[in-house]
Enzyme design. Structure first.
Site, PDB file in Angstrom:
ATOM      1  N   CYS A 191      53.856  40.408  53.202  1.00  0.00           N
ATOM      2  CA  CYS A 191      52.841  40.459  52.145  1.00  0.00           C
ATOM      3  C   CYS A 191      52.549  41.928  51.842  1.00  0.00           C
ATOM      4  CB  CYS A 191      51.530  39.819  52.597  1.00  0.00           C
ATOM      5  SG  CYS A 191      51.671  38.234  53.424  1.00  0.00           S
ATOM      6  N   HIS A 195      52.199  43.815  48.316  1.00  0.00           N
ATOM      7  CA  HIS A 195      50.814  43.948  47.831  1.00  0.00           C
ATOM      8  C   HIS A 195      50.038  45.091  48.476  1.00  0.00           C
ATOM      9  CE1 HIS A 195      51.190  40.374  45.430  1.00  0.00           C
ATOM     10  NE2 HIS A 195      51.609  39.674  46.471  1.00  0.00           N
ATOM     11  N   ARG A 241      48.959  29.566  46.562  1.00  0.00           N
ATOM     12  CA  ARG A 241      49.597  30.834  46.227  1.00  0.00           C
ATOM     13  C   ARG A 241      50.297  31.422  47.452  1.00  0.00           C
ATOM     14  NH1 ARG A 241      52.157  34.356  42.755  1.00  0.00           N
ATOM     15  NH2 ARG A 241      50.660  34.654  41.096  1.00  0.00           N
ATOM     16  N   CYS A 245      54.213  32.566  47.594  1.00  0.00           N
ATOM     17  CA  CYS A 245      54.683  33.908  47.967  1.00  0.00           C
ATOM     18  C   CYS A 245      55.570  33.857  49.206  1.00  0.00           C
ATOM     19  CB  CYS A 245      53.517  34.878  48.131  1.00  0.00           C
ATOM     20  SG  CYS A 245      52.937  35.521  46.525  1.00  0.00           S
TER      21      CYS A 245
END
Lengths: 284, 123
Positions: A191, A195, A241, A245
């Site tokens: 992640c 991000h 979500r 992802c």
């Protein structure tokens, strides 16, 4: 080993309150600073707007969408469901007495009794089952309508996640933190790769949003989800979500409301402490 | 007789060999070109290399900018094996890289990586 080390660190913190190295608070400061430095033009309270907080080009189009938001009818549906009495005569308001003032900002929280994380979705379904009703499905549909209604009541309240000084709470926090930073899937990405480190970069034509502020806008209405739904219903939860992802990097997604995703949400939302709730929101 | 037959055979083989050698540069060129074209296809395919997700590459559209633009590769990689190693497993050079370990994770086969390398080396 890491967990043990972290618990030890936590134990040390009790003894030596000065050494704040790996504490959640210092993590939070570092996390914010990273994004403040990376996006000096974004006002600090604007990170709640996802990719639109850093990309003026797509922001205009999004603002036009938000004028007549597609999620509005789902807030209304949520309100209806919220006010419908259960068979036993009670209702959601009995489970969420403070809903008028807004409660979204306090979820997820650590429940010391069970030693586990309670998400808003979990609390909604617990309210149903405690009252002899059938629980909702986790990722879309009714659960997102009710959570959208509760989020709309909480708009403007500041995210206020607490990590109590309890080794079990620290464990949950560290589990979520580990998920966020660990590489996973056949494509071997974290992640944090997308991000945190490369937020603001383009992956194909998509600009990667900063993780700071991610959870504030959930549940969201996504045009993409609407397109995939027969009824054109684009509502989805945060865990929906997460699953998407995870799949992007060809990792097997965890189940919505699994312990793994609850821990991830705990860490992820704590990192947005102090930002305003603005859910539900509209996304591509 | 036996010796003679053997000689003839040898002569024929040598002739074949020479013939082949004569043809070789052409045949290799055609095979190289086919590999390069296929390498480009695999590199651009979203389900395969999907290099455009992160790199600007001449001839590709909607490129991302997570990694550097892939240009002047011969200047940056005098040794083509170093380039292949980067494409095979970028984590060798940078353990934290976001670039996919295409070889070790079985995203691409060895021969697909060879072809992509040939294509990238033309840039």
């Amino acid at each position: 080993m890491k967990t043990i080390a972290n618990v030890l660190t936590a134990a040390c913190l009790v003894a030596l309150p000065v050494a704040g190295q790996a504490s959640p608070e210092s993590d939070l400061n570092d996390f914010r600073d990273h994004f403040y430095k990376k996006f000096p033009d974004t006002p600090k309270d604007d990170f709640i707007n996802g990719v639109y907080s850093i990309d003026p080009a797509s922001r205009e189009q999004w603002e036009a969408f938000e004028e007549f938001p597609s999620y509005e009818i789902y807030i209304d549906k949520g309100e209806e469901l919220f006010n419908k009495k259960f068979a036993n005569g009670k209702g959601f308001a009995d489970c969420f007495p403070n809903y008028e003032k807004g409660i979204r900002q306090n979820y997820p929280y650590f429940d010391s009794g069970s030693g586990s994380i309670v998400t808003l979705e979990g609390a909604i379904n617990k309210c149903l089952t405690d009252n002899g009703e059938k629980p909702y499905k986790w990722k879309k549909g009714n659960i997102t309508y009710v959570s959208a209604y509760l989020a709309s009541k909480s708009r403007g309240n500041k995210i206020n996640i607490k990590i109590p000084n309890d080794p079990k709470a620290i464990d949950q926090y560290n589990r979520g933190k580990k998920h966020f930073y660990a590489k996973r899937g056949q494509l071997n990405m974290a992640c944090a790769d997308c991000h945190y480190h490369y937020a603001g970069a383009k992956i194909r034509a998509d600009i990667l949003s900063p993780a700071l502020g991610h959870p504030t806008g959930f549940p969201v209405y996504r045009n993409k989800w609407a397109g995939a739904s027969k009824k054109g219903d684009g509502m989805g939860s945060l865990h929906r979500r997460y699953g998407g992802c995870n799949k992007q990097v060809r990792a097997k997604p965890f189940k919505a409301q699994s312990d793994e995703y609850k821990a991830l949400e705990y860490f992820h939302t704590y990192m947005s402490n102090g930002l305003e709730v603005n859910g539900p929101s509209q996304r591509k | 007789m036996r010796l003679k037959a053997h000689l003839i055979k040898t002569t024929v083989s040598v002739a074949t060999l020479i013939g082949c050698l004569g043809l070789t540069p052409l045949a290799v060129n055609a095979a190289e070109d086919a590999d390069i074209a296929e390498g480009k296809k695999i590199a651009f395919d979203r389900k395969k290399g999907n290099c455009l997700a992160c790199h600007m590459i001449e001839g590709g559209t909607l490129a991302g900018n997570i990694g550097p633009p892939l240009v002047a590769m011969k200047a940056r990689f005098p040794d083509v094996e170093v380039l292949r190693a980067q494409i095979y497993d970028a984590t060798e050079k940078n353990p934290n890289t976001i670039m996919i370990p295409f070889g070790p994770h079985g995203v691409l086969t060895d021969s697909e990586i060879d072809k992509i390398t040939k294509f990238i080396y033309t840039l």
